[in-house]
Structures are given as structure tokens and as C-alpha cells.
Write an enzyme that holds these catalytic residues in place. Structure first.
Site, PDB file in Angstrom:
ATOM      1  N   GLU A  36      52.650  34.352  28.804  1.00  0.00           N
ATOM      2  CA  GLU A  36      53.505  33.189  28.633  1.00  0.00           C
ATOM      3  C   GLU A  36      54.093  32.869  30.008  1.00  0.00           C
ATOM      4  O   GLU A  36      54.616  33.774  30.671  1.00  0.00           O
ATOM      5  CB  GLU A  36      54.628  33.511  27.640  1.00  0.00           C
ATOM      6  CG  GLU A  36      55.483  32.287  27.393  1.00  0.00           C
ATOM      7  CD  GLU A  36      56.572  32.472  26.361  1.00  0.00           C
ATOM      8  OE1 GLU A  36      56.663  33.534  25.741  1.00  0.00           O
ATOM      9  OE2 GLU A  36      57.354  31.510  26.215  1.00  0.00           O
ATOM     10  N   ARG A 262      51.950  49.965  25.132  1.00  0.00           N
ATOM     11  CA  ARG A 262      52.547  49.319  26.308  1.00  0.00           C
ATOM     12  C   ARG A 262      52.686  50.318  27.436  1.00  0.00           C
ATOM     13  O   ARG A 262      52.927  51.493  27.194  1.00  0.00           O
ATOM     14  CB  ARG A 262      53.985  48.875  26.018  1.00  0.00           C
ATOM     15  CG  ARG A 262      54.207  47.805  25.055  1.00  0.00           C
ATOM     16  CD  ARG A 262      55.719  47.605  24.859  1.00  0.00           C
ATOM     17  NE  ARG A 262      56.331  47.033  26.054  1.00  0.00           N
ATOM     18  CZ  ARG A 262      56.270  45.751  26.352  1.00  0.00           C
ATOM     19  NH1 ARG A 262      55.638  44.916  25.576  1.00  0.00           N
ATOM     20  NH2 ARG A 262      56.849  45.303  27.444  1.00  0.00           N
ATOM     21  N   LYS A 272      60.515  41.240  30.595  1.00  0.00           N
ATOM     22  CA  LYS A 272      60.669  40.024  31.397  1.00  0.00           C
ATOM     23  C   LYS A 272      62.089  39.483  31.332  1.00  0.00           C
ATOM     24  O   LYS A 272      62.615  39.001  32.322  1.00  0.00           O
ATOM     25  CB  LYS A 272      59.720  38.936  30.875  1.00  0.00           C
ATOM     26  CG  LYS A 272      58.368  38.959  31.543  1.00  0.00           C
ATOM     27  CD  LYS A 272      57.666  37.641  31.321  1.00  0.00           C
ATOM     28  CE  LYS A 272      56.639  37.775  30.230  1.00  0.00           C
ATOM     29  NZ  LYS A 272      55.942  36.545  29.926  1.00  0.00           N
TER      30      LYS A 272
HETATM   31  P1  ATP Z   1      57.469  38.124  26.150  1.00  0.00           P
HETATM   32  O1  ATP Z   1      58.541  38.849  25.453  1.00  0.00           O
HETATM   33  O2  ATP Z   1      57.947  37.100  27.097  1.00  0.00           O
HETATM   34  O3  ATP Z   1      56.334  37.678  25.265  1.00  0.00           O
HETATM   35  P2  ATP Z   1      55.525  39.929  27.228  1.00  0.00           P
HETATM   36  O4  ATP Z   1      55.801  41.086  28.104  1.00  0.00           O
HETATM   37  O5  ATP Z   1      54.827  40.123  25.917  1.00  0.00           O
HETATM   38  O6  ATP Z   1      56.899  39.248  27.097  1.00  0.00           O
HETATM   39  P3  ATP Z   1      53.446  38.047  27.841  1.00  0.00           P
HETATM   40  O7  ATP Z   1      53.414  37.063  28.919  1.00  0.00           O
HETATM   41  O8  ATP Z   1      53.392  37.546  26.440  1.00  0.00           O
HETATM   42  O9  ATP Z   1      54.740  38.897  28.074  1.00  0.00           O
HETATM   43  O10 ATP Z   1      52.320  39.141  28.057  1.00  0.00           O
HETATM   44  C1  ATP Z   1      50.991  38.843  28.365  1.00  0.00           C
HETATM   45  C2  ATP Z   1      50.110  40.003  27.993  1.00  0.00           C
HETATM   46  O11 ATP Z   1      50.509  41.165  28.707  1.00  0.00           O
HETATM   47  C3  ATP Z   1      50.199  40.326  26.523  1.00  0.00           C
HETATM   48  O12 ATP Z   1      48.884  40.490  26.017  1.00  0.00           O
HETATM   49  C4  ATP Z   1      50.981  41.594  26.470  1.00  0.00           C
HETATM   50  O13 ATP Z   1      50.580  42.390  25.398  1.00  0.00           O
HETATM   51  C5  ATP Z   1      50.658  42.245  27.818  1.00  0.00           C
HETATM   52  N1  ATP Z   1      51.773  43.103  28.232  1.00  0.00           N
HETATM   53  C6  ATP Z   1      53.048  42.743  28.412  1.00  0.00           C
HETATM   54  N2  ATP Z   1      53.827  43.787  28.735  1.00  0.00           N
HETATM   55  C7  ATP Z   1      53.006  44.871  28.767  1.00  0.00           C
HETATM   56  C8  ATP Z   1      53.200  46.258  29.036  1.00  0.00           C
HETATM   57  N3  ATP Z   1      54.400  46.756  29.341  1.00  0.00           N
HETATM   58  N4  ATP Z   1      52.123  47.064  28.978  1.00  0.00           N
HETATM   59  C9  ATP Z   1      50.911  46.562  28.690  1.00  0.00           C
HETATM   60  N5  ATP Z   1      50.660  45.284  28.414  1.00  0.00           N
HETATM   61  C10 ATP Z   1      51.683  44.428  28.446  1.00  0.00           C
END
Ligand code: ATP
Ligand code: MG
Length: 554
Positions: A36, A262, A272
Site C-alpha cells: 500500500e 512476518r 509502518k
Molecule cells: P499496513 O498495515 O499498512 O497494511 P503492511 O506492513 O501490511 O502494513 P503493506 O504495504 O500492505 O504493508 O505490505 C505489502 C506486503 O509486504 C504484504 O504482502 C505484506 O504481507 C508484506 N509485509 C509487510 N510487513 C511484513 C513483515 N514484517 N514481514 C514480511 N512481510 C511483510
């Protein structure tokens, strides 16, 4: 480490892909990375990027970059741009054009009409409080909304009027009609559209209704022909909804969602929202502050893309929750820098030494890297005054001391053996200067009749350049800064996370471009700052990592 490709470490996702290819279910895999654009990418995203793009590379498939832009208030062009820059910097290229969930807004709308026509979606105007009350709890089934039985014609009419802007923000939603008694809360008639008058970075003011993430994500995956939709474990409970939507619309593709754990790292945060708070409240200098676990922060600090990819390889992919030690990250980076960075000398906590017999002393040529002659050589000249590291002299040495002490000798790296004859002190008794002499017969050879064990780094005052060194420690004082329920993660910010010192460096680095990496002998790996370092002018070095693992105690 750099050079030869590292062996692939298998994982459950690779096993699934292997099976799908072997059975002929797929003959080519398509993955996607779906951020996002509401912040900068962090190390957790880097794990997901390495996984999705890495699988596509290894299996000769494709990986899309798709922005999940369904939350207009929080998203910006700056974030979208930084994400593309970071993915490319990490060494990956998406297939074709960048995709956006907003590219599918019209199709998503048509699929919603399809669900309404099938009696599988309805417009609900319960208030948010009523909505919560009807939803039930984890232990108690929900209740059907009185609006659940609205007929198709009425739902179509209301939904179209939601779209045309007749109703106020938040006054109604379109809900999927699934099961208010489901033990899975996500299946209790989740909202799939909401009314929100917000300017969108790509569609402007065209829409005042926006599809919800769960509804958008599965359809976007299907429209792009994704075969394996990989996400983190918190989406496991959303998978039934992912499948429900695709099973109930006419769409020729049904991707499968798989969840992995994660990435969490000790002494840092990967949320974020919290990273944004650090930036907004100016606890750090920006998203790319070298203490931030963002891709741009790690880059500015001097981490290499290869080092980050190697880290991702080493931690692997699984379903078990665990918090990774910073030492794993740092050793991956260190192992990569070992053969990549030229080695020179700098002094960050200087003590002046005057050489009483320097006349006739010569400069010596020294390799920039002991194992890489192709890095070239430079001259290491000596002068009457030199700087050594204050910590390399001890008047009262602890036992086993190999560095300088009164009456003792050390080798000056790439130069002569030096003896300390006198320590000059100020009024308070603090040593402010040393008087030493060199053994003229020791340039490039061992001294006669005695062994000198210690080797210290130094610079010649006459030829050295002044430079700024930024030394970093972890941003938080505790391993899990957001684990405390009573306290905010901000309470654990490390006040000593940044130390800026003025020091000295060999003149051969004078014209180094921004983002040039060095090993300053015995001090660590450093990288010229991307923003503030000026070749030939103000020299600014960020310490990327120390030479040894300082996280685990010896
Ligand atoms: P938000 O709460 O803003 O959605 P988010 O960390 O999920 O935060 P995204 O931009 O939706 O952010 O994440 C993009 C991709 O990165 C998603 O597929 C998510 O699963 C992956 N991702 C985010 N944080 C992690 C993490 N700590 N470890 C592994 N993958 C992650
Ligand atoms: Mg997300």
C-alpha cells in the site's frame, strides 16, 4: 560471500510450487508484491520482496508490482515512487508496467453488481455502533441485520446511488452476504464497499465509494493471473473470504493464498504506522534516517542490496513466529562488505603523537584490499605529527595489552615500528600528546632482535583530511520496543543511537562519490552519506556496521 551464487534454501512455499509444476496445475508461476503506498518500505517488506521476486526469478516466472491503493487518505505519490525505487535498488524488476488496484475499480464495481444480482451482497445502513453490536463476539454469534433481506432491485438502486454520491460518507456500506454465525469474524457479512469522499492519487475525485482490501485483493490477484498469492500469517483468517469472493463471481482464475510468518527484528519495529510516527514526531531525521529499518534508511547507512538479500536467504521462510536477531542482519551485511569495500585508515577519537625522529621517513605503498589487487594501491605518507586513536594508548595497560604504552612499541599499519618515549599531560593529568620515535629500519620489515605484536591504525597530520563520522547504535534500548502494553514504544528510544564525531581520514578518499563504501581499519565499515557527503568538500561517513558482532557478548 559476494561472487558465487548461494545455495537456495527450500521452504514450504517452494514445495507447493514444485508440486504444482510437477502435477501440471501450473506451467509457469506468477507472484506479486502488493504494497500500500502509505509509507516507505521496511525490512519486513524486503523479506516479502525477496520471496516474491526471488521465486519468480528462480522458477522463470513473473512477479508483478501492484499498489494496493484503496485507502486514498493515507496514500501518496511520494510513497509510491519511493517503493518503486526501493524495489529496483534491492535488485528486482517487476513484470511489465506497475499495476494498481485502482486500475480495477470499474471491474470491481461490476463484480459487486454481480454479487448483488446473485443475492450475495446487500446495502446496509446500520450505524457503526449497531454494526458492532450485530457483529457478535468471538464467543457469541452475530445477528442478521434487518437490512439483510432487502431485495435485489432495492440493493442495486441503493448501491448505484452510493456510487453517484447521494449519501453521506460512512452512512452505508455494501456487505457480502455470508454467515453472521460463522466462527470466523471475517465471514460475518464483511463490508466490501464504503463511502468516502477523498481525493485519490490516481482516480482523483471520480469515485466516492472505495472497495475494501479483502474484496479488492483477491480479485486483483485473479485479474492478473497470479498463481501463488503470498502474504503474512495475520491474513490466514481472511483466506476463507478470499476464496468466497472468487468462488461467487464469474472469473476464470482462482489464485491460492499461502501465509508465512512476518519478519520481526529485535531492537526495532516493523510497523509502518509507528515508523511514520517516528518521522512525524521527528525522533529521526526522516524515512531514510540511517537508524530506520526502512530500505532507504538501511541503504543510506551503507547496507548493500546483496547483503539484505543474503539476510533474507539466511532467515528463510516458514510459518513459525520468531523474532530475528540483529546479529544475523549485520553478519550478512558484513560478509558482503568484506570483499567489496576498500580498506583505508581513519581516526575518530584522535590523540596527537609527535615523532621526534621523523626526518627521512618514507611513504609506503599499500593495497586497498589484501585479497583484491585489482582495487589498486595508494601511498601512505608519514609526517612529523600523526594522530592515533586515543584508546590505543594506555599509561597503565591492562594485562595482555598489545597496543601502545610508555616505553612500549607498536607497528603503525603500513609504516614503521614506533616507540613511545613520553606522555605529555595537561593540568588535570589527562594525556594530550605523546612523544614517540620510529625505528627507521622497520619499513616493510620486522625489527631486528625483538617481536612487536601490536598494529594500530593512524593518519599523518600533514596529509590527512577532516571528516564527519556518524556512529549508530540501535534505535531502541529494549529488544521488543512495542511489546510493553503499559508503555509506548517511544519510551524506549535510545538517546545514544546517534553520535556524531569529527575525525581524520587518509586523503585518498577525498573525491569519493556518495555511497562509496570503505572499511576503516579496526573501526568498521562506513559509507559516504547519500545526501550530505560532498566529494572534494565536506566528507560525511556513516558507520554501517562494526567489524565484529557487538550484539552478542564474547
Ligand atoms: P499496513 O498495515 O499498512 O497494511 P503492511 O506492513 O501490511 O502494513 P503493506 O504495504 O500492505 O504493508 O505490505 C505489502 C506486503 O509486504 C504484504 O504482502 C505484506 O504481507 C508484506 N509485509 C509487510 N510487513 C511484513 C513483515 N514484517 N514481514 C514480511 N512481510 C511483510
Ligand atoms: Mg497490508
Amino acid at each position: 560471500m559476494s561472487g558465487a551464487p548461494q545455495p537456495v534454501i527450500s521452504n514450504f512455499i517452494r514445495s507447493i510450487i514444485d508440486a504444482d509444476l510437477a502435477s501440471g496445475k501450473h506451467n509457469r508461476i506468477v507472484t506479486r508484491f502488493p504494497p500500500e503506498p502509505n509509507g516507505y518500505l521496511h525490512i519486513g517488506h524486503a523479506k516479502s520482496i525477496c520471496l516474491n521476486f526471488g521465486l519468480a526469478q528462480d522458477y522463470h516466472g513473473k512477479c508483478n508490482l501492484r499498489f494496493d491503493d484503496t485507502n486514498p487518505e493515507k496514500e501518496s505519490e511520494e510513497y509510491a515512487q519511493s517503493i518503486q525505487d526501493d524495489v529496483r535498488w534491492l535488485g528486482f524488476q517487476w513484470d511489465g508496467e506497475v499495476h494498481w488496484a485502482s486500475d480495477y475499480f470499474e471491474q470491481l464495481y461490476q463484480f459487486a453488481i454481480e454479487l448483488i444480482n446473485k443475492g450475495l451482497a446487500y446495502v446496509d445502513d446500520l450505524t457503526p455502533e449497531q454494526m458492532r453490536e450485530y457483529r457478535g463476539t468471538l464467543t457469541q454469534a452475530g445477528k442478521n441485520s434487518p437490512n439483510r433481506e432487502r431485495n435485489v432491485a432495492e440493493n442495486l438502486d441503493l448501491f448505484m446511488r452510493m456510487k453517484s454520491g447521494e449519501f453521506a460518507d460512512g452512512s452505508m456500506v455494501l456487505r457480502a452476504k455470508i454467515d453472521m454465525a460463522s466462527p470466523n469474524m471475517n465471514m460475518r457479512d464483511p463490508a466490501i464497499y464504503r463511502i468516502r469522499r477523498a481525493h485519490h492519487i490516481r482516480t482523483g475525485d471520480k469515485w466516492c465509494i472505495y472497495p475494501m482490501y479483502d474484496y479488492t485483493h483477491c480479485i486483483s490477484d485473479a485479474l492478473e493471473g497470479i498463481t501463488h498469492s503470498l502474504c503474512t500469517l495475520e491474513f490466514e483468517d481472511h483466506r476463507p473470504l478470499y476464496d468466497w469472493v472468487l468462488d461467487n463471481i464469474v472469473i476464470p482464475c482462482h489464485p491460492r493464498q499461502y501465509e508465512f510468518s512476518r519478519l520481526e527484528l529485535h531492537y526495532t519495529i516493523t510497523s509502518k504506522r509507528k515508523l511514520l510516527q517516528l518521522v512525524n514526531e521527528k525522533h529521526v531525521s526522516g524515512w531514510d534516517d540511517p537508524r530506520m529499518p526502512t530500505v532507504s534508511g538501511m541503504r543510506r547507512r551503507g547496507y548493500t542490496a546483496e547483503g539484505i538479500r543474503e539476510f533474507a536467504r539466511r532467515i528463510g521462510v516458514s510459518k513459525s513466529e520468531n523474532i530475528v536477531d540483529m546479529a544475523i542482519m549485520e553478519s550478512a551485511v558484513r560478509d558482503d562488505l568484506e570483499s567489496r569495500a576498500a580498506r583505508v585508515m581513519a581516526v575518530i577519537n584522535p590523540l596527537k603523537v609527535s615523532l621526534t625522529n621523523c626526518d627521512g621517513a618514507q611513504a609506503r605503498e599499500a593495497d586497498f584490499h589484501p585479497n583484491h589487487p585489482e582495487f589498486g594501491k595508494r601511498l601512505v605518507p608519514i609526517s612529523k605529527d600523526i594522530f592515533i586513536e586515543a584508546g590505543d594508548f594506555a599509561e597503565v595497560p591492562p594485562s595482555g595489552w598489545k597496543r601502545l604504552t610508555l616505553g612500549g612499541e607498536v607497528r603503525l599499519r603500513h609504516s614503521y615500528v614506533m616507540r613511545c618515549n613520553e606522555a605529555v599531560k595537561d593540568a588535570s593529568g589527562q594525556v594530550i600528546e605523546l612523544r614517540c620515535s620510529i625505528d627507521h629500519d622497520t619499513l616493510g620489515k620486522s625489527p631486528e632482535g625483538r617481536k612487536v605484536k601490536g598494529v594500530i591504525h593512524w593518519v599523518a597530520c600533514e596529509y590527512t583530511l577532516s571528516a564527519e563520522f556518524r556512529l549508530y547504535e540501535q534505535l531502541f534500548t529494549v529488544p521488543e520496543p512495542d511489546a510493553d502494553k503499559e508503555k509506548s514504544f517511544l519510551d524506549f528510544i535510545n538517546p545514544a543511537s546517534l553520535t556524531v564525531v569529527q575525525g581524520w581520514v587518509e586523503s585518498c578518499v577525498k573525491d569519493a562519490a556518495p555511497e562509496t563504501r570503505y572499511q576503516f581499519e579496526r573501526l568498521g565499515y562506513f559509507c559516504t552519506d547519500r545526501r550530505e557527503h560532498q566529494p572534494g568538500g565536506k566528507l560525511v561517513f556513516n558507520r554501517t556496521v562494526t567489524l565484529r558482532d557487538s550484539w552478542t557478548k564474547e
